[in-house]
Design a protein around this motif. Sequence first.
Motif, PDB file in Angstrom:
ATOM      1  N   ASN A 215       7.337  -3.709   7.957  1.00 11.38           N
ATOM      2  CA  ASN A 215       8.222  -2.549   8.095  1.00 11.38           C
ATOM      3  C   ASN A 215       7.784  -1.634   9.244  1.00 11.38           C
ATOM      4  OD1 ASN A 215      10.360  -0.830   7.406  1.00 11.38           O
ATOM      5  ND2 ASN A 215       9.041   0.427   6.101  1.00 11.38           N
ATOM      6  N   LYS A 216       8.673  -0.747   9.594  1.00  8.94           N
ATOM      7  CA  LYS A 216       8.481   0.250  10.666  1.00  8.94           C
ATOM      8  C   LYS A 216       8.377  -0.423  12.035  1.00  8.94           C
ATOM      9  CE  LYS A 216       6.136   3.389   7.438  1.00  8.94           C
ATOM     10  NZ  LYS A 216       5.325   4.578   7.235  1.00  8.94           N
TER      11      LYS A 216
ATOM     12  N   SER B 125       8.417  10.558   0.968  1.00  8.03           N
ATOM     13  CA  SER B 125       7.731  11.595   1.729  1.00  8.03           C
ATOM     14  C   SER B 125       6.718  10.960   2.662  1.00  8.03           C
ATOM     15  CB  SER B 125       7.030  12.592   0.794  1.00  8.03           C
ATOM     16  OG  SER B 125       5.723  12.144   0.491  1.00  8.03           O
TER      17      SER B 125
ATOM     18  N   SER C 205      13.196  -2.459   9.789  1.00 10.28           N
ATOM     19  CA  SER C 205      13.000  -1.024   9.821  1.00 10.28           C
ATOM     20  C   SER C 205      13.787  -0.463   8.644  1.00 10.28           C
ATOM     21  CB  SER C 205      13.488  -0.404  11.129  1.00 10.28           C
ATOM     22  OG  SER C 205      13.466   1.007  10.980  1.00 10.28           O
ATOM     23  N   ALA C 206      13.064  -0.076   7.603  1.00  9.09           N
ATOM     24  CA  ALA C 206      13.724   0.463   6.414  1.00  9.09           C
ATOM     25  C   ALA C 206      14.430   1.768   6.761  1.00  9.09           C
ATOM     26  CB  ALA C 206      12.700   0.698   5.309  1.00  9.09           C
TER      27      ALA C 206
ATOM     28  N   ILE D 131       0.984  10.030   1.022  1.00  9.32           N
ATOM     29  CA  ILE D 131       0.751   8.814   0.253  1.00  9.32           C
ATOM     30  C   ILE D 131       0.975   9.090  -1.238  1.00  9.32           C
ATOM     31  CG2 ILE D 131      -0.862   7.713   1.866  1.00  9.32           C
ATOM     32  CD1 ILE D 131      -3.128   8.737  -0.014  1.00  9.32           C
ATOM     33  N   GLN D 132       1.229   8.034  -1.987  1.00  8.66           N
ATOM     34  CA  GLN D 132       1.401   8.110  -3.451  1.00  8.66           C
ATOM     35  C   GLN D 132       2.555   9.009  -3.877  1.00  8.66           C
ATOM     36  OE1 GLN D 132      -2.524   8.918  -5.110  1.00  8.66           O
ATOM     37  NE2 GLN D 132      -3.399   7.593  -3.552  1.00  8.66           N
TER      38      GLN D 132
ATOM     39  N   GLY E 141       6.697   2.338   3.099  1.00 12.08           N
ATOM     40  CA  GLY E 141       8.165   2.467   3.230  1.00 12.08           C
ATOM     41  C   GLY E 141       8.955   1.740   2.149  1.00 12.08           C
TER      42      GLY E 141
ATOM     43  N   ASP F  37      10.426  -0.282  14.245  1.00 11.81           N
ATOM     44  CA  ASP F  37      10.958   0.637  15.265  1.00 11.81           C
ATOM     45  C   ASP F  37       9.842   1.384  15.989  1.00 11.81           C
ATOM     46  OD1 ASP F  37      11.066   3.572  13.526  1.00 11.81           O
ATOM     47  OD2 ASP F  37      11.070   1.727  12.374  1.00 11.81           O
ATOM     48  N   LEU F  38       8.647   1.372  15.397  1.00 15.43           N
ATOM     49  CA  LEU F  38       7.542   2.130  15.996  1.00 15.43           C
ATOM     50  C   LEU F  38       6.634   1.271  16.895  1.00 15.43           C
ATOM     51  CD1 LEU F  38       6.411   4.315  12.925  1.00 15.43           C
ATOM     52  CD2 LEU F  38       7.841   5.003  14.843  1.00 15.43           C
TER      53      LEU F  38
ATOM     54  N   SER G 128      10.054   2.788  -0.863  1.00 14.27           N
ATOM     55  CA  SER G 128      11.177   3.571  -1.414  1.00 14.27           C
ATOM     56  C   SER G 128      12.280   3.731  -0.368  1.00 14.27           C
ATOM     57  CB  SER G 128      10.681   4.948  -1.857  1.00 14.27           C
ATOM     58  OG  SER G 128       9.636   4.813  -2.786  1.00 14.27           O
ATOM     59  N   THR G 129      11.895   3.873   0.889  1.00 16.05           N
ATOM     60  CA  THR G 129      12.887   3.995   1.963  1.00 16.05           C
ATOM     61  C   THR G 129      13.763   2.745   2.006  1.00 16.05           C
ATOM     62  OG1 THR G 129      11.283   5.310   3.225  1.00 16.05           O
ATOM     63  CG2 THR G 129      13.166   4.441   4.443  1.00 16.05           C
TER      64      THR G 129
ATOM     65  N   THR H 256       5.662   7.741  -4.874  1.00 17.27           N
ATOM     66  CA  THR H 256       6.257   7.126  -6.062  1.00 17.27           C
ATOM     67  C   THR H 256       5.180   6.951  -7.131  1.00 17.27           C
ATOM     68  OG1 THR H 256       7.753   5.929  -4.603  1.00 17.27           O
ATOM     69  CG2 THR H 256       7.611   5.133  -6.881  1.00 17.27           C
TER      70      THR H 256
ATOM     71  N   ARG I 179       0.844  -1.192   0.000  1.00 13.65           N
ATOM     72  CA  ARG I 179       0.000   0.000   0.000  1.00 13.65           C
ATOM     73  C   ARG I 179       0.887   1.253   0.000  1.00 13.65           C
ATOM     74  NH1 ARG I 179      -3.622  -1.827   5.014  1.00 13.65           N
ATOM     75  NH2 ARG I 179      -4.145   0.371   5.138  1.00 13.65           N
TER      76      ARG I 179
ATOM     77  N   GLY J  97       2.578   2.856  -4.685  1.00 19.63           N
ATOM     78  CA  GLY J  97       1.700   2.166  -3.735  1.00 19.63           C
ATOM     79  C   GLY J  97       0.396   1.761  -4.410  1.00 19.63           C
TER      80      GLY J  97
ATOM     81  N   ASN K  54       2.856   4.487   1.168  1.00 19.93           N
ATOM     82  CA  ASN K  54       3.416   5.001   2.422  1.00 19.93           C
ATOM     83  C   ASN K  54       3.945   3.950   3.399  1.00 19.93           C
ATOM     84  OD1 ASN K  54       3.883   7.684   3.251  1.00 19.93           O
ATOM     85  ND2 ASN K  54       2.469   7.424   4.967  1.00 19.93           N
TER      86      ASN K  54
HETATM   87  N1  LIG Z   1       9.534   5.062  11.674  1.00 23.28           N
HETATM   88  C1  LIG Z   1       9.719   4.595  10.436  1.00 23.28           C
HETATM   89  N2  LIG Z   1       9.310   5.320   9.383  1.00 23.28           N
HETATM   90  C2  LIG Z   1       9.513   4.812   8.147  1.00 23.28           C
HETATM   91  C3  LIG Z   1      10.140   3.560   7.937  1.00 23.28           C
HETATM   92  N3  LIG Z   1      10.188   3.333   6.606  1.00 23.28           N
HETATM   93  C4  LIG Z   1       9.627   4.415   6.016  1.00 23.28           C
HETATM   94  N4  LIG Z   1       9.221   5.307   6.939  1.00 23.28           N
HETATM   95  C5  LIG Z   1       8.538   6.599   6.712  1.00 23.28           C
HETATM   96  O1  LIG Z   1       7.317   6.340   6.050  1.00 23.28           O
HETATM   97  C6  LIG Z   1       7.015   7.381   5.119  1.00 23.28           C
HETATM   98  C7  LIG Z   1       6.756   6.790   3.742  1.00 23.28           C
HETATM   99  O2  LIG Z   1       7.967   6.259   3.228  1.00 23.28           O
HETATM  100  P1  LIG Z   1       8.150   5.948   1.672  1.00 23.28           P
HETATM  101  O3  LIG Z   1       9.410   5.190   1.537  1.00 23.28           O
HETATM  102  O4  LIG Z   1       7.976   7.190   0.875  1.00 23.28           O
HETATM  103  O5  LIG Z   1       6.895   4.983   1.430  1.00 23.28           O
HETATM  104  P2  LIG Z   1       6.414   4.290   0.074  1.00 23.28           P
HETATM  105  O6  LIG Z   1       5.882   2.956   0.435  1.00 23.28           O
HETATM  106  O7  LIG Z   1       7.496   4.323  -0.934  1.00 23.28           O
HETATM  107  O8  LIG Z   1       5.216   5.249  -0.333  1.00 23.28           O
HETATM  108  P3  LIG Z   1       4.522   5.465  -1.811  1.00 23.28           P
HETATM  109  O9  LIG Z   1       5.619   5.799  -2.764  1.00 23.28           O
HETATM  110  O10 LIG Z   1       3.612   6.612  -1.563  1.00 23.28           O
HETATM  111  O11 LIG Z   1       3.813   4.207  -2.125  1.00 23.28           O
HETATM  112  C8  LIG Z   1       8.190   8.351   5.165  1.00 23.28           C
HETATM  113  O12 LIG Z   1       7.848   9.405   6.034  1.00 23.28           O
HETATM  114  C9  LIG Z   1       9.307   7.495   5.751  1.00 23.28           C
HETATM  115  O13 LIG Z   1      10.288   8.251   6.451  1.00 23.28           O
HETATM  116  C10 LIG Z   1      10.570   2.805   9.090  1.00 23.28           C
HETATM  117  O14 LIG Z   1      11.123   1.716   9.016  1.00 23.28           O
HETATM  118  N5  LIG Z   1      10.322   3.389  10.307  1.00 23.28           N
END
Ligand SMILES: Nc1nc2c(ncn2[C@@H]2O[C@H](COP(=O)(O)OP(=O)(O)OP(=O)(O)O)[C@@H](O)[C@H]2O)c(=O)[nH]1
Length: 298
Positions: free
Chosen positions: A123-124, A36, A153-154, A39-40, A19, A126-127, A21-22, A42, A15, A64, A17
Amino acid sequence: MAESFRSGFVTIVGRPNVGKSTLINQIIGEKVSIISDKIQTTRHTIHGILTDEDMQLILIDTPGIHKPKHKLGDYMVDVSINTLNDVDLVLFMVNATEGYGKGDEFILKQLNKIDSPIFLLINKVDLIHPDELFSIIDTYKDTCDFEEIVPVSALNGNNVKKLLSLIKERLPNGPKYYEDDQLTNRSDRFMISEIIREKVLLHTKEEIPHSINVIVETMEQTSKQKMHIQATIITERQTQKGILIGKKGQMLKTIGQEARLELEDIIGKNIFLELWVKVQKDWRNKQSLLTQYGFDSN
Ligand SMILES: Nc1nc2c(ncn2[C@@H]2O[C@H](COP(=O)(O)OP(=O)(O)OP(=O)(O)O)[C@@H](O)[C@H]2O)c(=O)[nH]1
Ligand SMILES: [Mg+2]
């Protein structure tokens, strides 16, 4: 090249957001895809390329998967789902802090149709409290035939090394598809427009982040150390144009300054960045404009 050289294509879907791309940037070690909190972020598929002595991994970042409201959204979802064919491995990423939802159900339906191996990435982490992980795994484990379930945790890199070694194990013997020093399949022009778009996402809210596009009009090397870039930010409405320019042009100035500093860092030259804002009514629903802007699955 050694006979045992391995290579392969690995797509990351999920979905918006979560993470994706991170994680790509974390694995490649450079920014190949913008990030960022909106959402959306990429909108295209982007290859992040990792090459070492005995393997080349091509990670595919994808938009996403969401319920589209525009032709642009249709394009984004289509290109994401299309990556599921012809890859060596699929990474399905979910966000540990979000519950299982309709979006995941839709993606799982697609995943259950394919033969490629699939990992679930949570993912995430750490939260969350480590104890919460059990119930997340429990929710997902029987929804698909996952070969691995990997909490990561990306953002801070936690468990990413372990994930990388699990990915490498799945790569078949194969050729080098890209040069050793190539980190992405996307052009400089593409990256420049994305970095500018990222700064717009950072400073705007509500509908604006989704309704803009950035076109790099010209990139001209004016001397050995200097580059002149002209780019247009496309918006859908006059009111959005006003917000993007801001009082006395302050918003556009901030966006331009931040983009310039990052581009100078990446390109290694002094950059003169000229930004313009232009209204293209309802561009996200106009096929001819979408094609012109590079959103064309054909
Ligand atoms: N705390 C935390 N935040 C994360 C982590 N991975 C990503 N984020 C945050 O989540 C948000 C979305 O990250 P993106 O990598 O842009 O997510 P995405 O899945 O590529 O999103 P789309 O391109 O919109 O589909 C950003 O604010 C990141 O900093 C993680 O492992 N931990
Ligand atoms: Mg992304």
